[in-house]
Write a protein that holds these residues in place. Structure first.
Motif, PDB file in Angstrom:
ATOM      1  N   GLN A 116       0.827  -1.208   0.000  1.00 53.65           N
ATOM      2  CA  GLN A 116       0.000   0.000   0.000  1.00 53.65           C
ATOM      3  C   GLN A 116       0.862   1.260   0.000  1.00 53.65           C
ATOM      4  O   GLN A 116       0.517   2.255  -0.662  1.00 53.65           O
ATOM      5  N   LEU A 120       0.868   4.285  -2.816  1.00 51.97           N
ATOM      6  CA  LEU A 120       0.813   5.727  -2.556  1.00 51.97           C
ATOM      7  C   LEU A 120       1.924   6.452  -3.317  1.00 51.97           C
ATOM      8  O   LEU A 120       1.684   7.482  -3.961  1.00 51.97           O
ATOM      9  N   CYS A 124       1.765   9.495  -6.663  1.00 52.91           N
ATOM     10  CA  CYS A 124       2.171  10.885  -6.429  1.00 52.91           C
ATOM     11  C   CYS A 124       2.252  11.639  -7.757  1.00 52.91           C
ATOM     12  O   CYS A 124       2.911  11.177  -8.698  1.00 52.91           O
ATOM     13  N   GLN A 129       3.610  15.818  -2.565  1.00 51.46           N
ATOM     14  CA  GLN A 129       3.026  14.558  -2.090  1.00 51.46           C
ATOM     15  C   GLN A 129       4.107  13.530  -1.788  1.00 51.46           C
ATOM     16  O   GLN A 129       4.053  12.842  -0.765  1.00 51.46           O
ATOM     17  N   LEU A 133       5.239  11.834   1.976  1.00 50.28           N
ATOM     18  CA  LEU A 133       5.432  10.403   2.224  1.00 50.28           C
ATOM     19  C   LEU A 133       6.835  10.129   2.762  1.00 50.28           C
ATOM     20  O   LEU A 133       7.014   9.342   3.696  1.00 50.28           O
ATOM     21  N   LEU A 220      -4.118  12.278  -2.371  1.00 52.12           N
ATOM     22  CA  LEU A 220      -3.388  11.064  -2.735  1.00 52.12           C
ATOM     23  C   LEU A 220      -4.186   9.817  -2.364  1.00 52.12           C
ATOM     24  O   LEU A 220      -4.247   8.852  -3.140  1.00 52.12           O
ATOM     25  N   LEU A 221      -4.811   9.844  -1.203  1.00 58.78           N
ATOM     26  CA  LEU A 221      -5.624   8.705  -0.768  1.00 58.78           C
ATOM     27  C   LEU A 221      -6.798   8.459  -1.712  1.00 58.78           C
ATOM     28  O   LEU A 221      -7.148   7.315  -2.008  1.00 58.78           O
ATOM     29  N   THR A 224      -5.837   6.466  -4.723  1.00 62.09           N
ATOM     30  CA  THR A 224      -5.491   5.066  -4.491  1.00 62.09           C
ATOM     31  C   THR A 224      -6.662   4.241  -3.960  1.00 62.09           C
ATOM     32  O   THR A 224      -6.622   3.010  -4.016  1.00 62.09           O
TER      33      THR A 224
END
Length: 276
Positions: A116, A120, A124, A129, A133, A220-221, A224
């Protein structure tokens, strides 16, 4: 009571509490006083117990359920600390807070898998972003530490990141790997002509706020499809992954900047990890 609340806030600053506590705890006390509808000298344990019951039944604005155990604990702890301060400074004769607060269960949820995390990274679309991370997952930073980070806190040559004022005013040094070092270098070079000292900046080229940082992460979430994850879950995830890859619990403690080993031991409960 405004002067006392202001003084309580200054007390939290002096004791070195993080910005979240400094900003929220005085507000929690104000919410309680509005609920009690009584002057401070007349507050008693009945008011506090009634407020505890109110909090436990109060619906959350975001989730639709009742407030979390940890949030209720934080509000009551704020009240306890404030009345303790008022008693210590002789603003009240006796402390009416008689509840025995038990810390909420140490439970870490929503740990992301390494797959996961890679998803992510793959989604990006802007540098910010990826930097978020790198900071919150790759370096295990708290959100407050990430937004407070300055350009000169990263030493590209030595591959080190310096947290100069972490939680409890603690300092620590974090080693950064080759991939993160290269990305940091490219990111810093893109900002070489700007005078702003902050590492993360907003569209106006000022220091990025925690809310803006979270907005970048939420975008970003959405791409995904990963749900129910906050920036702090990235920190939980890297701690878990490091332990899974046989890093000692003492080293993970130093990496995260925990004061007590017992705090880091929470992560050993995940995936039946064995204590090192």
């Amino acid at each position: 009571m405004e002067d006392e609340i202001y003084a309580f806030r200054k007390e939290l600053q002096t004791l070195g509490y993080c910005k979240t506590v400094i900003n929220n705890y005085p507000k929690y006390v104000c919410h309680f006083l509005v609920f009690a509808q009584e002057t401070v000298p007349k507050i008693n344990d009945i008011h506090i117990k009634s407020y505890q019951k109110h909090l436990q039944q109060k619906p959350s604005r975001t989730k639709g359920k009742t407030l979390s155990e940890s949030h209720v604990h934080s509000q009551l702890l704020a009240i306890k600390m404030c009345f303790g301060y008022l008693e210590r400074t002789h603003k009240i004769n006796t402390n009416p807070f008689t509840l025995k607060l038990k810390s909420p269960k140490n439970e870490v949820k929503n740990i992301l898998t390494q797959e996961q995390i890679q998803t992510l990274y793959n989604h990006c679309q802007i540098q910010e972003q990826k930097m978020i991370l790198h900071l919150c997952y790759g370096c295990g930073l708290r959100r407050s530490e990430a937004v407070s980070l300055n350009k000169n806190d990263i030493n590209i040559e030595k591959k080190l990141l310096f947290i100069r004022n972490g939680k409890g005013k603690k300092r620590r040094v974090i080693p950064i790997n080759e991939v993160i070092t290269t990305d940091f270098k490219i990111f810093l070079e893109s900002k070489i002509n700007t005078e702003e000292i902050s590492f993360l900046t907003n569209k106006q080229n000022n220091r990025m706020s925690g809310n803006t940082m979270y907005s970048f992460f939420k975008e970003l979430l959405k791409k995904t499809g990963i749900k129910n994850v906050s920036l702090h879950h990235l920190r939980h995830s890297i701690a878990t992954h490091l332990l899974e890859n046989d890093m000692s619990i003492e080293m993970v403690r130093d990496f995260l900047g925990h004061s007590q080993l017992s705090t880091t031991q929470i992560y050993t409960q995940i995936n039946n990890l064995k204590m090192k």
